[in-house]
Design an enzyme around this catalytic site. Structure first.
Site, PDB file in Angstrom:
ATOM      1  N   LYS A 240      24.509 -62.296  44.402  1.00 12.10           N
ATOM      2  CA  LYS A 240      25.024 -61.508  45.348  1.00 12.10           C
ATOM      3  C   LYS A 240      23.841 -60.699  45.730  1.00 12.10           C
ATOM      4  O   LYS A 240      23.210 -60.257  45.206  1.00 12.10           O
ATOM      5  CB  LYS A 240      26.342 -60.830  45.095  1.00 12.10           C
ATOM      6  CG  LYS A 240      26.133 -59.900  43.949  1.00 12.10           C
ATOM      7  CD  LYS A 240      27.670 -59.662  43.354  1.00 12.10           C
ATOM      8  CE  LYS A 240      27.304 -58.331  42.385  1.00 12.10           C
ATOM      9  NZ  LYS A 240      28.635 -58.197  41.672  1.00 12.10           N
TER      10      LYS A 240
ATOM     11  N   ARG B 119      40.659 -53.401  41.818  1.00 15.68           N
ATOM     12  CA  ARG B 119      39.645 -53.599  42.942  1.00 15.68           C
ATOM     13  C   ARG B 119      39.913 -54.824  43.671  1.00 15.68           C
ATOM     14  O   ARG B 119      40.302 -54.987  44.680  1.00 15.68           O
ATOM     15  CB  ARG B 119      38.121 -53.423  42.374  1.00 15.68           C
ATOM     16  CG  ARG B 119      37.140 -53.391  43.673  1.00 15.68           C
ATOM     17  CD  ARG B 119      35.731 -53.338  43.022  1.00 15.68           C
ATOM     18  NE  ARG B 119      35.395 -54.497  42.075  1.00 15.68           N
ATOM     19  CZ  ARG B 119      34.052 -54.853  41.835  1.00 15.68           C
ATOM     20  NH1 ARG B 119      33.132 -53.998  41.921  1.00 15.68           N
ATOM     21  NH2 ARG B 119      33.991 -56.146  41.079  1.00 15.68           N
TER      22      ARG B 119
ATOM     23  N   TYR C  66       7.854 -32.794  57.126  1.00 14.42           N
ATOM     24  CA  TYR C  66       9.110 -32.306  58.065  1.00 14.42           C
ATOM     25  C   TYR C  66      10.004 -31.242  57.466  1.00 14.42           C
ATOM     26  O   TYR C  66      10.119 -30.993  56.159  1.00 14.42           O
ATOM     27  CB  TYR C  66       9.917 -33.409  58.082  1.00 14.42           C
ATOM     28  CG  TYR C  66       9.767 -34.506  59.132  1.00 14.42           C
ATOM     29  CD1 TYR C  66       9.522 -34.203  60.553  1.00 14.42           C
ATOM     30  CD2 TYR C  66       9.695 -35.851  58.765  1.00 14.42           C
ATOM     31  CE1 TYR C  66       9.217 -35.150  61.201  1.00 14.42           C
ATOM     32  CE2 TYR C  66       9.255 -36.811  59.786  1.00 14.42           C
ATOM     33  CZ  TYR C  66       9.033 -36.773  60.955  1.00 14.42           C
ATOM     34  OH  TYR C  66       9.070 -37.543  61.892  1.00 14.42           O
TER      35      TYR C  66
ATOM     36  N   MET D 177      10.841 -41.592  57.538  1.00 11.29           N
ATOM     37  CA  MET D 177      11.191 -43.068  57.988  1.00 11.29           C
ATOM     38  C   MET D 177      10.236 -43.946  57.462  1.00 11.29           C
ATOM     39  O   MET D 177      10.561 -44.765  56.690  1.00 11.29           O
ATOM     40  CB  MET D 177      11.393 -43.114  59.380  1.00 11.29           C
ATOM     41  CG  MET D 177      11.884 -44.535  59.768  1.00 11.29           C
ATOM     42  SD  MET D 177      12.146 -44.753  61.481  1.00 11.29           S
ATOM     43  CE  MET D 177      13.287 -43.462  62.020  1.00 11.29           C
TER      44      MET D 177
HETATM   45  C1  PLP Z   1      28.434 -58.010  40.278  1.00  7.96           C
HETATM   46  C2  PLP Z   1      29.161 -58.752  39.440  1.00  7.96           C
HETATM   47  C3  PLP Z   1      28.689 -59.199  37.989  1.00  7.96           C
HETATM   48  C4  PLP Z   1      27.792 -58.739  37.466  1.00  7.96           C
HETATM   49  O1  PLP Z   1      27.543 -57.478  37.101  1.00  7.96           O
HETATM   50  P1  PLP Z   1      26.250 -56.681  36.399  1.00  7.96           P
HETATM   51  O2  PLP Z   1      26.653 -55.357  36.018  1.00  7.96           O
HETATM   52  O3  PLP Z   1      25.266 -56.800  37.440  1.00  7.96           O
HETATM   53  O4  PLP Z   1      25.883 -57.564  35.423  1.00  7.96           O
HETATM   54  C5  PLP Z   1      29.768 -59.894  37.202  1.00  7.96           C
HETATM   55  N1  PLP Z   1      31.272 -60.212  37.840  1.00  7.96           N
HETATM   56  C6  PLP Z   1      31.506 -59.668  38.940  1.00  7.96           C
HETATM   57  C7  PLP Z   1      32.788 -60.136  39.276  1.00  7.96           C
HETATM   58  C8  PLP Z   1      30.704 -58.798  39.902  1.00  7.96           C
HETATM   59  O5  PLP Z   1      31.256 -58.647  40.703  1.00  7.96           O
END
Ligand code: PLP
Length: 376
Positions: A41, A138, A260, A309
């Site tokens: 992701k 969550r 700055y 920046m």
């Molecule tokens: C992001 C995520 C993971 C991976 O977690 P890490 O701490 O990066 O290993 C696994 N399962 C779900 C549902 C996630 O959202």
């Protein structure tokens, strides 16, 4: 090295695809006989899903986890024959997901109904996964709704369950009581679907003990070199290097200031090196005034003044003049200055440092030289 993108003049971000593949193999070996998937992701934690997914598929990974449906759809054609999951569920592009083989996680009874209707429209069975929330509160089915699905299987008509899973809230804190509580809750709940493979562990979860691995593990951060262990040496191989060239070196003598707000006061004869990385590139503004560091010709030097920046300034007074010139490389991320260290210094975590790596960097991928591995 091959395939650079980004903006001419910007810093070079090197991503070692071979190291990612070796990290995956290390985690897969540790979790075996469980299968090892790969969360990719947020563009593979900022490193480029279009490169990381094919590299891990060549290494033998067959299960890839995205957040949004669109993230999975974007790389579908780059990785035929592997399973792509959308953790957020069928939140958009539902029929396209069905047509192109993106597997949603069903997190609510409404999402179950949406995907069952999609199967009816498609006129064929569709794959799905179920997430049950065991204490993070969550995302995922409430335990009561999960139990209801087990009692009322008609709600899952037309769906093939590939996986039931839950997610740990405190896996990076091994002694935290919530780990054992979530494990116990998940054991009880997954038993309601005894024929379906089960998964619980993220990166740190793999290191909590074999009882956390079930049939599949989902390590994300550790693949990308982030330490899955708190307070112990990092068992993972480093993956990223961020290298910027010095574009100007200047002599500054007291009384004077740098940057700055004139926040950095020069107290003696100093030399300041300016490099073309700033907060627009995801370099945290909180790393100004001595909290960030760079490696120049093998020596650690501090970031002084505010992060701008597009620029940061380094105090290179400790290095002889000939060692720092325009064109000299400054390493901002690498084995010696790793994402965990930078994250801690910035008041955040390595995950955020990686996922904010900016679009201007010239991305260079070190290709995996090892041959393809058998699927697992
Ligand atoms: C992001 C995520 C993971 C991976 O977690 P890490 O701490 O990066 O290993 C696994 N399962 C779900 C549902 C996630 O959202």
């Amino acid at each position: 090295m091959a395939v650079a993108s980004g903006i001419a003049g910007a810093a070079r971000l090197e991503v070692d695809l071979g190291a990612i593949a070796r990290n995956w193999r290390q985690l897969a070996d540790r979790a075996a006989p469980a299968r090892c998937g790969a969360p990719v992701k947020a563009d593979a934690y900022g490193l480029g899903a279009a490169k990381v997914v094919p590299a891990l598929a060549r290494a033998g990974c067959r299960d890839f986890f995205f957040a949004h449906p669109g993230e999975a759809l974007a790389v579908r054609d780059l990785a035929p024959g592997v399973r792509l999951y959308a953790l957020h569920g069928p939140t958009a592009a539902v029929d396209e997901m069905a047509a192109r083989g993106v597997v949603p996680t069903l997190n609510t009874l409404d999402q179950v109904a949406v995907w069952r209707d999609a199967a009816a429209r498609a006129g064929r069975r569709l794959p799905a996964t179920l997430q049950v929330d065991t204490g993070m509160n969550r995302l995922g089915l409430e335990p009561a709704d999960f139990e209801r699905l087990a009692r009322e299987p008609a709600r899952l008509d037309g769906l093939d369950l590939l996986l039931v899973f839950s997610h740990l809230a405190c896996a990076d804190i091994p002694g935290h009581p919530l780990n054992a509580a979530q494990l116990a809750a998940f054991r009880r709940l997954r038993a309601l679907f005894p024929a379906v493979p089960a998964a619980l562990a993220n990166s740190s979860g793999i290191f909590l003990g074999p009882e956390y691995s079930f049939d599949l593990v989902r390590p994300g951060a550790a693949l990308y070199g982030i330490n899955p262990l708190t307070g112990a040496p990092n068992p993972m191989e480093p993956v990223v290097r961020l290298v910027a060239e010095v574009i100007q070196v200047r002599r500054v003598d007291a009384p004077a200031s740098v940057g700055y707000g004139a926040e950095h006061a020069v107290t003696g004869p100093s030399r300041v090196a300016t490099i073309a990385v700033g907060y627009a590139d995801g370099y945290p503004r909180s790393l100004g005034n001595g909290r960030g560091q760079a490696l120049v010709d093998g020596e650690r030097v501090p970031v002084i003044g505010r992060v701008s920046m597009d620029l940061i300034t380094l105090d290179v007074s400790s290095l002889a003049e000939h060692r720092v010139q325009p064109g000299t490389e400054a390493i901002l991320l690498g084995p010696e200055i790793d994402p965990d260290l930078v994250g801690t210094a910035a008041g955040t975590i390595g995950y955020e440092i990686l996922t904010r790596l900016g679009p201007r960097y010239r991305r260079v991928y070190v290709e995996d030289t090892a041959g393809a591995a058998p699927a697992r």
